[in-house]
Design a protein around this motif. Structure first.
Motif, PDB file in Angstrom:
ATOM      1  N   GLY A  85       5.659   3.326   5.276  1.00 54.61           N
ATOM      2  CA  GLY A  85       5.674   1.883   4.676  1.00 54.61           C
ATOM      3  C   GLY A  85       6.342   2.094   3.188  1.00 54.61           C
ATOM      4  O   GLY A  85       6.850   3.094   2.623  1.00 54.61           O
ATOM      5  N   VAL A  86       6.199   0.829   2.532  1.00 59.45           N
ATOM      6  CA  VAL A  86       6.620   0.978   1.166  1.00 59.45           C
ATOM      7  C   VAL A  86       5.832   0.761   0.124  1.00 59.45           C
ATOM      8  O   VAL A  86       4.686  -0.109   0.332  1.00 59.45           O
ATOM      9  CB  VAL A  86       7.571  -0.488   0.934  1.00 59.45           C
ATOM     10  N   VAL A  87       5.881   1.722  -0.775  1.00 55.89           N
ATOM     11  CA  VAL A  87       4.844   1.784  -2.057  1.00 55.89           C
ATOM     12  C   VAL A  87       5.478   1.157  -3.149  1.00 55.89           C
ATOM     13  O   VAL A  87       6.708   1.694  -3.636  1.00 55.89           O
ATOM     14  CB  VAL A  87       4.358   3.219  -2.305  1.00 55.89           C
ATOM     15  N   THR A  88       5.104   0.153  -3.802  1.00 56.34           N
ATOM     16  CA  THR A  88       5.736  -0.263  -4.999  1.00 56.34           C
ATOM     17  C   THR A  88       5.056   0.250  -6.237  1.00 56.34           C
ATOM     18  O   THR A  88       3.824  -0.022  -6.575  1.00 56.34           O
ATOM     19  CB  THR A  88       5.682  -1.819  -4.919  1.00 56.34           C
ATOM     20  N   LEU A 126       0.530   8.719   0.420  1.00 57.05           N
ATOM     21  CA  LEU A 126       1.952   8.098   0.078  1.00 57.05           C
ATOM     22  C   LEU A 126       1.895   7.785  -1.488  1.00 57.05           C
ATOM     23  O   LEU A 126       3.113   7.762  -2.309  1.00 57.05           O
ATOM     24  CB  LEU A 126       2.377   6.829   0.815  1.00 57.05           C
ATOM     25  N   GLU A 127       0.730   6.892  -1.960  1.00 59.08           N
ATOM     26  CA  GLU A 127       0.631   6.562  -3.327  1.00 59.08           C
ATOM     27  C   GLU A 127       0.763   7.743  -4.276  1.00 59.08           C
ATOM     28  O   GLU A 127       1.530   7.788  -5.490  1.00 59.08           O
ATOM     29  CB  GLU A 127      -0.609   5.746  -3.648  1.00 59.08           C
ATOM     30  N   GLU A 128       0.036   8.634  -3.808  1.00 58.54           N
ATOM     31  CA  GLU A 128       0.265   9.867  -4.871  1.00 58.54           C
ATOM     32  C   GLU A 128       1.635  10.614  -5.209  1.00 58.54           C
ATOM     33  O   GLU A 128       2.223  10.829  -6.296  1.00 58.54           O
ATOM     34  CB  GLU A 128      -0.679  11.056  -4.545  1.00 58.54           C
ATOM     35  N   ASN A 153      10.309   3.558  -0.284  1.00 55.44           N
ATOM     36  CA  ASN A 153      10.281   3.375   1.158  1.00 55.44           C
ATOM     37  C   ASN A 153       9.941   4.819   1.692  1.00 55.44           C
ATOM     38  O   ASN A 153      10.652   5.743   1.471  1.00 55.44           O
ATOM     39  CB  ASN A 153      11.579   2.860   1.721  1.00 55.44           C
ATOM     40  N   PHE A 154       8.827   4.853   2.399  1.00 55.35           N
ATOM     41  CA  PHE A 154       8.425   6.087   3.048  1.00 55.35           C
ATOM     42  C   PHE A 154       8.735   5.953   4.855  1.00 55.35           C
ATOM     43  O   PHE A 154       7.884   4.830   5.131  1.00 55.35           O
ATOM     44  CB  PHE A 154       7.039   6.422   2.817  1.00 55.35           C
ATOM     45  N   ARG A 155       9.485   6.537   5.344  1.00 58.52           N
ATOM     46  CA  ARG A 155       9.927   6.160   6.924  1.00 58.52           C
ATOM     47  C   ARG A 155      10.002   7.499   7.587  1.00 58.52           C
ATOM     48  O   ARG A 155      10.728   8.479   7.044  1.00 58.52           O
ATOM     49  CB  ARG A 155      11.224   5.472   6.758  1.00 58.52           C
ATOM     50  N   LEU A 156       9.416   7.597   8.581  1.00 54.48           N
ATOM     51  CA  LEU A 156       9.431   8.644   9.689  1.00 54.48           C
ATOM     52  C   LEU A 156      10.606   8.595  10.319  1.00 54.48           C
ATOM     53  O   LEU A 156      10.901   7.660  11.088  1.00 54.48           O
ATOM     54  CB  LEU A 156       8.065   8.808  10.321  1.00 54.48           C
TER      55      LEU A 156
END
Length: 281
Positions: A216-219, A244-246, A277-280
């Motif tokens: 997902g996307v982390v703003t 993801l946030e860290e 953006n984190f995408r597998l």
């Protein structure tokens, strides 16, 4: 009777007995061994000549490659004496022209008003009439002057130096203020493409998120201060977990200095946000 044991001459005579020996076949058969011998000797000679030519050619090539050509003789370079010009003394600066102070208006001594009897007022302490104040200035003393002169209070105290000092800039009061919109926003060194490459090269997908198929996307929101430093980093989007946030916060904090935003010609602190953006795959 075996023909191999019969001499060649006798065998040819027996073969051509009663036939025309002048036709040519008899002579060809009779000199066959000689022709074969001559052909073998000629072929061997040609092969030896070719081999000898090849060997001689290789030796000539090898000897030619080992010949070292001497470099051309170089005449020695005669050192040139450097041309050093004697430093000429600088002429002294021109003397400032002496200027006399401009003429001043006549002045009248200022008298503190007080209510007293007329006979108790000294002539020098009496207030001047109003028509005199139109051509005279009020000062600490009574002095003569020129009617077209300037007010004595406008004269500088003491002699001038002729040097105009640079204006002192006013102290800044907006260093701690964080702007949400400015004339020139802050920018990553190299622009948005360089920022995208930086994020792609430095983000490491967390193992926990990869094992649990979290993406997902982390703003991320942060402040680019007036020196281009990154501070006050925090996550705005809903938590997705898995680290993801860290990871997004770590990469944002490690960014190099930005080009700070500007407002009214000054570098100021600006609030900024970036979606990571984190995408597998």
């Amino acid at each position: 009777m075996n023909t191999a044991t019969i001499p060649v001459t006798d065998f040819l005579d027996i073969l051509f007995d009663g036939r025309n020996k002048e036709y040519g076949a008899y002579a060809l058969r009779r000199k066959y061994d000689q022709r074969v011998r001559n052909a073998m000797l000629g072929t061997a000679s040609i092969v030896l000549v070719v081999i000898a030519g090849y060997v001689i050619n290789n030796r000539l090539l090898v000897s030619g490659t080992h010949i070292r050509s001497l470099p051309p003789a170089i005449a020695p370079i005669r050192p040139i004496d450097p041309l050093i010009e004697e430093a000429k003394p600088l002429p002294p600066p021109p003397a400032l022209p002496s200027s006399s102070p401009p003429p001043v208006k006549p002045s009248i001594k200022f008298v503190n008003p007080a209510v007293v009897a007329d006979e108790a007022v000294a002539p020098e302490d009496a207030p001047p009439p109003m028509d005199e104040l139109t051509i005279k200035a009020v000062g600490v003393t009574t002095a003569d002057g020129v009617e077209d002169g300037i007010d004595p209070s406008l004269l500088p105290e003491g002699p001038g130096t002729g040097v105009i000092e640079a204006p002192v800039p006013a102290p800044r009061d907006d260093r701690e203020k964080v702007f949400t919109g400015v004339e020139i926003p802050p920018s990553f060194p190299g622009g948005l493409e360089a920022l995208a490459r930086y994020l792609g090269d430095h983000i490491r997908y967390p193992h926990l998120a990869a094992e649990n198929n979290i993406s997902g996307v982390v703003t991320v929101q942060f402040v680019v201060d007036y020196e281009g430093k990154i501070k006050d980093v925090k996550v705005l989007s809903l938590p997705r977990g898995g680290g993801l946030e860290e990871e997004a916060t770590r990469v944002i904090k490690a960014m190099p200095r930005w080009k700070p935003g500007r407002q009214n010609g000054r570098a100021v602190s600006v609030l900024y946000s970036i979606p990571v953006n984190f995408r597998l795959n």
